[in-house]
Design a protein around this motif. Structure first.
Motif, short mmCIF file in Angstrom:
data_model
loop_
_atom_site.label_atom_id
_atom_site.label_comp_id
_atom_site.label_asym_id
_atom_site.label_seq_id
_atom_site.Cartn_x
_atom_site.Cartn_y
_atom_site.Cartn_z
N VAL A 5 93.41 12.35 59.14
CA VAL A 5 94.83 12.56 59.42
C VAL A 5 95.02 13.78 60.32
CG1 VAL A 5 97.07 13.12 58.38
CG2 VAL A 5 95.59 11.42 57.31
N GLN A 44 99.54 12.89 54.81
CA GLN A 44 100.74 12.27 55.36
C GLN A 44 101.70 11.90 54.25
OE1 GLN A 44 100.11 9.73 58.86
NE2 GLN A 44 101.31 8.17 57.81
N HIS A 74 96.53 11.84 63.35
CA HIS A 74 97.97 11.79 63.12
C HIS A 74 98.66 13.12 63.39
CE1 HIS A 74 97.13 8.27 60.11
NE2 HIS A 74 96.66 8.06 61.31
N CYS A 87 100.97 18.95 55.25
CA CYS A 87 101.42 17.57 55.12
C CYS A 87 102.44 17.25 56.21
CB CYS A 87 102.05 17.35 53.74
SG CYS A 87 102.77 15.72 53.46
N LEU A 88 102.31 16.07 56.81
CA LEU A 88 103.32 15.53 57.71
C LEU A 88 104.36 14.84 56.84
CD1 LEU A 88 100.90 13.89 60.31
CD2 LEU A 88 102.08 16.09 60.55
N THR A 140 103.16 9.41 65.39
CA THR A 140 102.14 9.45 64.34
C THR A 140 101.55 8.06 64.11
OG1 THR A 140 103.41 11.21 63.28
CG2 THR A 140 101.68 10.16 61.97
N TRP A 148 94.93 17.93 56.72
CA TRP A 148 96.30 17.42 56.63
C TRP A 148 96.34 16.11 55.86
CZ3 TRP A 148 100.87 19.11 59.43
CH2 TRP A 148 100.68 20.33 60.11
N THR A 164 101.04 13.96 66.76
CA THR A 164 102.42 14.35 66.53
C THR A 164 102.73 15.69 67.18
OG1 THR A 164 102.43 13.14 64.43
CG2 THR A 164 104.15 14.78 64.76
#
Length: 401
Positions: free
Chosen positions: A98, A131, A102, A174-175, A245, A129, A106
């Motif tokens: 991630v 999500q 991701h 965290c996203l 993402t 990270w 982003t």
């Protein structure tokens, strides 16, 4: 920041291939599959971070990133890199997945200069990270999410629950998607945040799966404060940012996964078919099995070419969905045949190497895991809708009454 080697190659793809082959010969651990089968969470995390650092020192960890951030490798060289890593059975970067795909995509597409400068070097140094998109009532329809973020001065106060957060137990950041305008149409009232997982009010609980693993987690958010500087993009435009993402999940990551399937999973399947079964016959001698293998090999070749073309020229509005759908359902067919040919012996394999991918050679577990790919990041049904509407220009599906 870890200083990675230059990834700009002047010696041509074949010269670069020789370089990567030699590097793999020296650096890929020979016993990693045995060591990672049944390993503890602590052992897995330590191994993943060490392997990532090893790749980063060589300039192989983030070849798809821009040159100024430690990447810049040509598409041709990326194909060579992933072919050789797969051919040498190198561990996959599971824990940083991630982070390097991701989170990075982003930040590069929608983050501020300050956010990129803070996090991209940190990711290269091992920042992990996860999500936070899906919720108990908002899986594939993420626009139905109900986690709220209310602006209070210079920060947002967040409350809610996230589900299916891969690797959240080990994540630093965290996203996060949260609703900032409950009165707006559901896709227009969502904002995108960078959440520090060390912030007070966060409770992470692992979810035990049927296979015995706990890859996914629940995240509970109780009056969690997120500074306004950690908002990505404008307030209430998180849905648009989230497409960057998901585009990484549906597209850029497919290049590596396609090469892994072509150079790892499929050759193992062919080898499995060469070995005699309980009745003494080789499955490969059965014309029906041979036909299925030939069809799968043709499909995998097409997938690899499609992924390379996608990375080189991502232009079509539905290209990412086409690649994601193609890989997801092809992976299921490959693992389905492996589980079938593996027979009862395959049913007794209860653990797979933690640093392997979806094509570990543990056929029944791989088959179970392959179904994951047709759900997260947009189900196969959603991908077909995107392809039909955005790619083929078909009329939009009517809304339910």
């Amino acid at each position: 920041m870890t200083q990675s080697a230059s990834v700009v190659c002047d010696q041509g793809p074949e010269g670069f291939r020789s370089e990567v082959r030699e590097w793999c010969r020296v650096h890929v651990p020979n016993d990693w599959r045995t060591a990672q089968t049944g390993a503890s969470a602590e052992t897995f995390v330590a191994f993943q971070k060490d392997w990532f650092a090893t790749l980063a020192r060589a300039g192989y960890a983030v070849p798809h990133w821009p040159k100024e951030w430690g990447g810049g490798m040509s598409v041709a060289d990326q194909v060579v890199l992933y072919q050789e890593l797969a051919a040498h059975d190198a561990p996959r970067l599971v824990l940083p997945f991630v982070s390097i795909h991701h989170a990075a995509s982003t930040l590069l597409a929608a983050g501020t200069d300050e956010q990129r400068s803070r996090h991209l070097p940190a990711i290269l140094d091992g920042e992990i990270w996860c999500q936070g998109f899906s919720e108990p009532g908002a899986g594939s329809d993420m626009a139905a999410l109900s986690t709220s973020a209310r602006r209070v001065g210079d920060h947002y106060l967040v409350n809610g629950q996230k589900l299916w957060a891969s690797g959240a137990l080990h994540a630093d950041w965290c996203l996060l998607l949260a609703r900032t305008d409950p009165e707006a149409p559901k896709r227009q009232g969502i904002s995108y945040f960078l959440l520090d997982m060390a912030a007070p009010g966060i409770d992470v609980r692992p979810i035990r799966q049927a296979t015995g693993e706990s890859h996914f987690c629940e995240i509970f958010l109780n009056d969690v404060e997120i500074p306004a500087t950690q908002l990505v993009g404008p307030e209430n435009e998180g849905w648009r940012v989230a497409q960057e993402t998901l585009g990484a999940e549906r597209g850029m990551t497919m290049l590596e996964l396609a090469e892994r399937l072509g150079h790892g999973g499929f050759p193992w399947l062919v080898d499995l078919c060469r070995h005699p079964g309980p009745d003494g016959t080789r499955p490969l001698d059965d014309s029906r099995v041979a036909d299925r293998l030939a069809a799968l090999e043709t499909e995998i070749t097409g997938l690899r070419l499609l992924c390379a073309e996608f990375v080189a020229d991502h232009s079509g509005p539905a290209d990412a969905s086409i690649v994601k759908l193609y890989y997801s359902e092809l992976l299921q067919r490959v693992m389905d045949l492996g589980a079938e040919i593996g027979g009862l012996d395959a049913q007794t394999q209860l653990r797979k190497p933690l640093s392997s991918g979806w094509e570990s050679g543990t056929w029944v577990l791989d088959f179970i895991g392959s179904w994951e790919w047709t759900i997260p990041g947009g189900t196969s049904e959603i991908q077909r809708t995107i392809i039909g509407e955005r790619g083929l220009g078909l009329p939009r599906e009517p809304k339910g009454i």
